[in-house]
Write an enzyme that holds these catalytic residues in place. Structure first.
Site, PDB file in Angstrom:
ATOM      1  NE  ARG A 103      -3.887   0.573   1.920  1.00 40.81           N
ATOM      2  CZ  ARG A 103      -5.115   0.678   2.433  1.00 40.81           C
ATOM      3  NH1 ARG A 103      -5.349   1.484   3.452  1.00 40.81           N
ATOM      4  NH2 ARG A 103      -6.125  -0.002   1.918  1.00 40.81           N
ATOM      5  CG  HIS A 130      -8.392  -0.109  -2.830  1.00 39.30           C
ATOM      6  ND1 HIS A 130      -7.584  -1.165  -2.460  1.00 39.30           N
ATOM      7  CD2 HIS A 130      -9.091   0.226  -1.700  1.00 39.30           C
ATOM      8  CE1 HIS A 130      -7.782  -1.441  -1.179  1.00 39.30           C
ATOM      9  NE2 HIS A 130      -8.689  -0.618  -0.707  1.00 39.30           N
ATOM     10  CD  GLN A 133     -12.976  -1.963  -0.751  1.00 40.20           C
ATOM     11  OE1 GLN A 133     -12.177  -1.799   0.157  1.00 40.20           O
ATOM     12  NE2 GLN A 133     -14.177  -2.510  -0.549  1.00 40.20           N
ATOM     13  CG  ASP A 222     -13.596   6.048  -0.972  1.00 43.32           C
ATOM     14  OD1 ASP A 222     -13.533   6.002   0.263  1.00 43.32           O
ATOM     15  OD2 ASP A 222     -12.589   5.929  -1.709  1.00 43.32           O
ATOM     16  CB  CYS A 262     -14.256   0.977   0.059  1.00 46.80           C
ATOM     17  SG  CYS A 262     -13.857   2.731   0.065  1.00 46.80           S
ATOM     18  NE  ARG A 290     -10.506  -5.545   0.393  1.00 48.35           N
ATOM     19  CZ  ARG A 290      -9.706  -4.532   0.781  1.00 48.35           C
ATOM     20  NH1 ARG A 290     -10.223  -3.476   1.368  1.00 48.35           N
ATOM     21  NH2 ARG A 290      -8.407  -4.541   0.519  1.00 48.35           N
TER      22      ARG A 290
HETATM   23  N1  NVA Z   1     -10.074   6.531  -1.415  1.00 51.65           N
HETATM   24  C1  NVA Z   1      -9.720   6.128  -0.080  1.00 51.65           C
HETATM   25  C2  NVA Z   1      -9.938   4.675   0.087  1.00 51.65           C
HETATM   26  C3  NVA Z   1      -9.657   4.147   1.461  1.00 51.65           C
HETATM   27  C4  NVA Z   1      -9.880   2.675   1.569  1.00 51.65           C
HETATM   28  C5  NVA Z   1      -8.283   6.505   0.195  1.00 51.65           C
HETATM   29  O1  NVA Z   1      -7.444   6.316  -0.698  1.00 51.65           O
HETATM   30  O2  NVA Z   1      -7.989   6.997   1.277  1.00 51.65           O
HETATM   31  N1   CP Z   2     -11.369  -0.271   2.463  1.00 50.08           N
HETATM   32  C1   CP Z   2     -10.083  -0.276   2.855  1.00 50.08           C
HETATM   33  O1   CP Z   2      -9.168  -0.513   2.080  1.00 50.08           O
HETATM   34  O2   CP Z   2      -9.917   0.023   4.173  1.00 50.08           O
HETATM   35  P1   CP Z   2      -8.541   0.216   4.937  1.00 50.08           P
HETATM   36  O3   CP Z   2      -7.981   1.555   4.520  1.00 50.08           O
HETATM   37  O4   CP Z   2      -8.907   0.182   6.388  1.00 50.08           O
HETATM   38  O5   CP Z   2      -7.606  -0.884   4.555  1.00 50.08           O
END
Ligand code: NVA
Ligand code: CP
Length: 307
Positions: A103, A130, A133, A222, A262, A290
């Site tokens: 990540r 992502h 997800q 989101d 998500c 997930r």
């Molecule tokens: N769009 C959000 C998704 C978190 C799971 C982010 O990147 O923070």
């Molecule tokens: N939806 C998701 O990826 O959540 P986290 O940021 O908690 O991993």
């Protein structure tokens, strides 16, 4: 040859459908207590440069439930914090572990890791996409709706990393996707252009949330400011005001529509508490999937290697 999952377009249509089938099968096996331990002797490294609850824990849990081991790393406790090149890190980790789950911020970083790693690299979220997800969300939609045929998804809000993955899923699975985004916050324009040409107009970027949900089976949203965009949060709050999934917007959708998010959710911003906690929003079933999708993914990439 090793396979990576950097975006949904790394998978064929057939592979996506098989992965979802496999996840459903493994979910049932886990519930029945007969999940095969196909990751025995396998080690999965998780390199997380952004916070995470669901992705980190569901990946760790997936590895442990399949009999493997997970090693969690942040930027701070690796030499990434002292600018060791990712190409070097990829080659070093490949000598120790069987897969790398990452990540990070720039999507080019996961591409660089994948290019140099000799083990599979999985994108656990970048600024651009992502994939895990949205693959898990497809399982949730199939469970709740019975099928992915003739599906219409309405994306409400920011054209962000999750939205980009929805576009790629729509390209592969040929469903209709209406993205309602405020001007200036649309998804990756090059991606939208390619997708729109390749799918005969089934992918539309518009500004009106009501129009987006009118024929939708799934409403999806989101956060308005993603990780790394904290400084823009105030400006975004204004720009996205009309883009909340609330009781009114849900009443403009067909009665059978479900609402997905998500998570983490900001109640009162992109979604009202009433909708998030209501009967049409199975967001915790969604979060659970997930785990199952990622068990299937890891089993395919480094376990039984079967799909
Ligand atoms: N769009 C959000 C998704 C978190 C799971 C982010 O990147 O923070
Ligand atoms: N939806 C998701 O990826 O959540 P986290 O940021 O908690 O991993």
């Amino acid at each position: 040859m090793k396979r990576d999952l950097l975006t949904i377009l790394d998978l064929s249509t057939e592979e996506i459908l098989r992965l979802i089938d496999k996840a459903a099968k493994m979910k049932a096996e886990l519930a029945a207590g007969c999940l095969p331990k196909t990751l025995q002797d396998k080690i999965v490294g998780l390199v997380f440069l952004k916070p995470s609850t669901r992705t980190r824990i569901s990946f760790e849990s997936a590895v442990l439930r399949l009999g493997g081991r997970a090693i969690f790393m942040t930027g701070q406790d690796t030499q990434i914090s002292r600018h060791e090149p990712l190409a070097d890190m990829a080659r070093v980790l490949s000598r120790y572990i069987d897969a790398i789950v990452v990540r990070t911020f720039a999507h080019s970083d996961v591409e660089e890791l994948a290019r140099f790693a000799s083990v599979p690299v999985v994108n656990a979220l970048t600024d651009h996409s992502h994939p895990c997800q949205v693959l898990a969300d497809l399982l949730t939609i199939r469970e709740k709706r019975g099928s992915l045929k003739d599906l219409t998804v309405a994306w409400i809000g920011d054209g962000n990393n999750v939205a980009n993955s929805w576009i790629k899923a729509a390209v592969r699975l040929d469903f209709s996707l209406n993205l309602a985004c405020p001007a200036g916050y649309e998804p990756d324009s090059e991606l939208v252009g390619q997708a729109a040409r390749g799918t005969n107009g089934k992918i539309k970027v518009i500004t009106d949330p009501v129009e987006a949900v009118a024929s939708a089976d799934v409403l999806y949203t989101d956060v308005w400011a993603s990780m790394g965009q904290e400084e823009e949060a105030k400006v975004r709050l204004k720009a996205f005001k009309r883009y909340q999934i609330n009781g009114h917007l849900l009443s403009c959708a067909p009665p059978h529509a479900i609402v997905l998010h998500c998570l983490p959710a900001h109640r009162g911003e992109e979604i009202s508490s009433e909708v998030l906690e209501g009967p049409q929003a199975p967001v915790f079933d969604q979060a659970e999937n997930r785990l199952h999708l990622q068990m299937a993914l890891l089993d395919w990439l480094i376990g039984s290697k079967k799909l």
